[in-house]
Design a protein around this motif. Structure first.
Motif, PDB file in Angstrom:
ATOM      1  N   THR A  22      91.812  65.981  29.858  1.00 50.80           N
ATOM      2  CA  THR A  22      91.213  64.722  29.393  1.00 50.80           C
ATOM      3  C   THR A  22      91.675  63.568  30.275  1.00 50.80           C
ATOM      4  O   THR A  22      90.863  62.741  30.704  1.00 50.80           O
ATOM      5  N   ALA A  23      92.951  63.521  30.581  1.00 55.52           N
ATOM      6  CA  ALA A  23      93.471  62.472  31.469  1.00 55.52           C
ATOM      7  C   ALA A  23      92.821  62.562  32.846  1.00 55.52           C
ATOM      8  O   ALA A  23      92.441  61.544  33.442  1.00 55.52           O
ATOM      9  N   TYR A  25      89.818  63.847  33.677  1.00 58.40           N
ATOM     10  CA  TYR A  25      88.425  63.439  33.657  1.00 58.40           C
ATOM     11  C   TYR A  25      88.246  61.954  33.362  1.00 58.40           C
ATOM     12  O   TYR A  25      87.327  61.326  33.887  1.00 58.40           O
ATOM     13  N   ARG A  26      89.111  61.369  32.542  1.00 60.29           N
ATOM     14  CA  ARG A  26      89.041  59.916  32.333  1.00 60.29           C
ATOM     15  C   ARG A  26      89.146  59.192  33.673  1.00 60.29           C
ATOM     16  O   ARG A  26      88.381  58.283  33.971  1.00 60.29           O
ATOM     17  N   ALA A  27      90.127  59.576  34.478  1.00 60.26           N
ATOM     18  CA  ALA A  27      90.350  58.911  35.772  1.00 60.26           C
ATOM     19  C   ALA A  27      89.278  59.270  36.786  1.00 60.26           C
ATOM     20  O   ALA A  27      88.732  58.397  37.466  1.00 60.26           O
ATOM     21  N   ALA A  30      85.695  57.755  35.885  1.00 63.79           N
ATOM     22  CA  ALA A  30      85.582  56.303  35.703  1.00 63.79           C
ATOM     23  C   ALA A  30      84.731  55.630  36.783  1.00 63.79           C
ATOM     24  O   ALA A  30      83.892  54.781  36.454  1.00 63.79           O
ATOM     25  N   VAL A  35      82.601  57.749  30.601  1.00 61.66           N
ATOM     26  CA  VAL A  35      83.788  57.503  29.797  1.00 61.66           C
ATOM     27  C   VAL A  35      83.921  58.535  28.686  1.00 61.66           C
ATOM     28  O   VAL A  35      82.956  59.203  28.319  1.00 61.66           O
ATOM     29  N   GLU A  36      85.138  58.632  28.149  1.00 64.91           N
ATOM     30  CA  GLU A  36      85.361  59.489  26.986  1.00 64.91           C
ATOM     31  C   GLU A  36      84.706  58.829  25.782  1.00 64.91           C
ATOM     32  O   GLU A  36      84.949  57.658  25.488  1.00 64.91           O
ATOM     33  N   ARG A  39      86.521  62.553  20.765  1.00 60.29           N
ATOM     34  CA  ARG A  39      87.673  63.450  20.951  1.00 60.29           C
ATOM     35  C   ARG A  39      87.956  64.104  19.621  1.00 60.29           C
ATOM     36  O   ARG A  39      88.016  63.454  18.584  1.00 60.29           O
ATOM     37  N   ALA A  44      86.827  67.216  23.949  1.00 59.16           N
ATOM     38  CA  ALA A  44      86.577  65.821  24.298  1.00 59.16           C
ATOM     39  C   ALA A  44      85.184  65.747  24.921  1.00 59.16           C
ATOM     40  O   ALA A  44      84.796  66.638  25.692  1.00 59.16           O
ATOM     41  N   PHE A  46      82.384  63.349  27.085  1.00 57.46           N
ATOM     42  CA  PHE A  46      82.261  62.235  28.026  1.00 57.46           C
ATOM     43  C   PHE A  46      80.784  61.962  28.299  1.00 57.46           C
ATOM     44  O   PHE A  46      79.961  62.875  28.252  1.00 57.46           O
ATOM     45  N   ARG A  48      77.691  58.490  29.216  1.00 58.02           N
ATOM     46  CA  ARG A  48      77.337  57.089  29.417  1.00 58.02           C
ATOM     47  C   ARG A  48      76.531  56.618  28.209  1.00 58.02           C
ATOM     48  O   ARG A  48      75.826  57.414  27.583  1.00 58.02           O
TER      49      ARG A  48
END
Length: 128
Positions: A22-23, A25-27, A30, A35-36, A39, A44, A46, A48
């Motif tokens: 998750t961390a 893919y968040r980064a 972006a 975005v996430e 969850r 999780a 993701f 738009r």
């Protein structure tokens, strides 16, 4: 015939460590404006505009390998930003940003293996 603008409804990848992925893919996503959105304990989602179309889910045992997901980028600068963000988040380079004329003359993509070895790409189909 009326067709939706996207070519898939959703994609789900099995991951070994949900928090780590998750961390990542968040980064990594972006720069693409992804975005996430949701969850849960074991997943999780993701996307738009509130529409989660990319999912990761905790899997017992080894996570699947060999999956490929290509995310649309609006321009080549975003492809480069995706690649840099994904590497900074712990991804492994699997093809630096650049033209891929074998696919078609304007194809510009970058490839990164995520923490579970999935091949993640950002691609722009327009000229510089």
């Amino acid at each position: 015939m009326d067709r939706p603008s996207r070519i898939f409804d959703h994609v789900t990848l099995g991951v070994a460590d949900l928090a780590r992925s998750t961390a990542f893919y968040r980064a990594a996503l972006a720069p693409l404006g992804i975005v996430e959105i949701l969850r849960g304990e074991a997943f999780a989602g993701f996307g738009r505009d509130g529409d989660p179309t990319f999912w990761i889910g905790a899997r017992a045992g080894p996570a699947g390998r060999g999956a490929h997901v290509a995310f649309t980028a609006p321009d080549r600068g975003v492809v480069r930003a995706f690649h840099a963000a994904a590497l900074a988040a712990g991804g492994v380079d699997n093809g630096p940003p650049g033209p891929r004329p074998a696919y078609h003359p304007s194809y510009y993509g970058a490839f990164v293996n995520d923490p579970d070895g999935h091949n993640i790409e950002a691609v722009c189909h327009g000229p510089e």
